[in-house]
Design an enzyme around this catalytic site. Structure first.
Site, mmCIF file in Angstrom:
data_model
loop_
_atom_site.group_PDB
_atom_site.id
_atom_site.type_symbol
_atom_site.label_atom_id
_atom_site.label_comp_id
_atom_site.label_asym_id
_atom_site.label_seq_id
_atom_site.Cartn_x
_atom_site.Cartn_y
_atom_site.Cartn_z
ATOM 1 N N LYS A 1 0.837 -1.210 0.000
ATOM 2 C CA LYS A 1 0.000 0.000 0.000
ATOM 3 C C LYS A 1 0.868 1.254 0.000
ATOM 4 O O LYS A 1 0.611 2.211 -0.730
ATOM 5 C CB LYS A 1 -0.933 -0.019 1.225
ATOM 6 C CG LYS A 1 -2.084 -1.000 1.067
ATOM 7 C CD LYS A 1 -2.854 -1.237 2.356
ATOM 8 C CE LYS A 1 -3.887 -2.348 2.138
ATOM 9 N NZ LYS A 1 -4.585 -2.755 3.350
ATOM 10 N N GLN B 1 -4.253 -1.155 9.513
ATOM 11 C CA GLN B 1 -4.253 -2.504 8.951
ATOM 12 C C GLN B 1 -4.843 -3.485 9.970
ATOM 13 O O GLN B 1 -4.382 -3.572 11.100
ATOM 14 C CB GLN B 1 -2.813 -2.917 8.580
ATOM 15 C CG GLN B 1 -2.716 -4.261 7.899
ATOM 16 C CD GLN B 1 -3.388 -4.289 6.521
ATOM 17 O OE1 GLN B 1 -3.251 -3.365 5.732
ATOM 18 N NE2 GLN B 1 -4.134 -5.350 6.262
ATOM 19 N N ASP C 1 -10.838 3.477 3.825
ATOM 20 C CA ASP C 1 -11.143 2.041 3.742
ATOM 21 C C ASP C 1 -12.660 1.818 3.650
ATOM 22 O O ASP C 1 -13.105 0.731 3.306
ATOM 23 C CB ASP C 1 -10.628 1.328 5.000
ATOM 24 C CG ASP C 1 -9.428 0.434 4.721
ATOM 25 O OD1 ASP C 1 -9.207 0.109 3.540
ATOM 26 O OD2 ASP C 1 -8.732 0.061 5.678
#
Ligand code: NAP
Length: 287
Positions: free
Chosen positions: A52, A96, A119
């Site tokens: 990412k 994460q 997200d």
């Protein structure tokens, strides 16, 4: 049978995103910034986070990498997220998952400001997606819709079967497929479904997100179906340098004989998840 090349689609979209980043810098002097927080050193999470950060930098964005020890407390993590919420250099915040067991996912997700929730995991964004309001769409489900479109399938009026009902993949992808602009008829299967094949055999589109290899095999498909395999499973394999290989949730070989198009693992959904994260970060920076 077509292989749906997630890497190619991701490259196309990332070029568009990079152009958008450049334009934003030139026109408004804003560099989109993404903060990526990793707690602990779970090997899969480390590799996702590294990918990412790399993608973010390659798109011309600012990537702030925050690696915290396994011993970080929930309070410390929530405080960090709240500080990032008001940091003007940061337009997107990603924690994460999974976080270590002593930290509640919910406490961390709830701390993220919805306008920086790239997200698409906060209850506000999930609710807005459900009722069709403008919001950050969750990255993997959004990427899945793009992949189905890229396969050449017109989703409207088709029967889509989603296998798996997690909050991050199965449920949101079912919602996105059923939206008026997409207009599929959706069946959502899970471990309470007695005979999944009964449904998948009638599906024009099958999305498999079960976290279990061979959940869907070729004999469960209608000829010509589009198969999106979300699964990422590590299978021990001594012939590979890392000692494992990745397989999806669909049995690729048997499915490829029946399907009209299928995503590979790796190289299908994975690159699109990261791409849609960049998409959301640029959208956030654009205001
Ligand atoms: P998850 O939270 O474990 O959820 C799996 C879902 O599948 C659950 O709803 C479960 O049903 C259902 N399920 C499990 N076995 C089944 C079976 N035999 N038949 C029918 N349904 C079954 O997993 P997830 O987070 O959705 O992830 C799914 C897979 O996608 C994993 O392999 C994950 O690594 C991968 N993934 C990949 C990406 C990417 O970017 N490539 C992103 C996210 C996830 P119940 O609800 O009844 O337990």
């Amino acid at each position: 049978m077509n292989i749906i090349d997630g890497k190619q689609l991701a490259a196309n979209l990332r070029a568009e995103i990079a152009a958008g980043v450049k334009a934003l810098k030139e026109e408004k002097g804003i560099t989109p910034g993404l903060a990526v927080i990793l707690v602990g050193n779970n090997p899969a999470s480390v590799s996702y986070v590294t990918a990412k950060e790399k993608a973010c930098t390659e798109a011309g964005m600012y990537s702030r990498e925050i690696r915290l020890p396994e011993t970080t407390t929930e309070e410390e993590l929530v405080k960090l997220v709240k500080d990032l919420n008001v940091d003007p250099a940061i337009h997107g915040i990603l924690v994460q998952l999974p976080v270590p067991k002593h930290i509640r996912d919910k406490a961390v997700i709830d701390a993220i400001a919805p306008e920086k929730d790239v997200d698409g995991f906060t209850p506000i964004n999930v609710g807005k997606m459900l009722i069709g309001e403008k919001c950050f769409l969750p990255c993997t489900p959004h990427g899945i819709i793009k992949l189905i479109e890229f396969s050449g399938m017109d989703i409207k009026g088709k029967h889509a079967v989603v296998v798996g009902r997690s909050n991050i993949v199965g449920k949101p992808v079912a919602v996105l497929l059923a939206r008026k602009e997409t207009n599929a008829t959706v069946t959502l299967c899970h471990t309470g479904t007695p005979d999944i094949a009964r449904f998948t055999k009638e599906a024009d589109i099958v999305v498999v997100a079960a976290g279990r290899p061979n959940t869907v095999t070729g004999d469960m498909l209608k000829p010509g179906a589009v198969v999106i395999d979300v699964g990422v499973n590590r299978i021990p394999d001594d012939t590979k340098p890392k000692g494992f290989r990745l397989v999806g949730d669909a049995d690729f070989d048997s499915c490829a004989k029946v399907a009209g198009a299928i995503t590979p693992v790796p190289g299908g959904v994975g690159p699109m998840t990261i791409t849609m994260l960049l998409w959301n970060t640029l959208k956030s920076a654009n205001g």
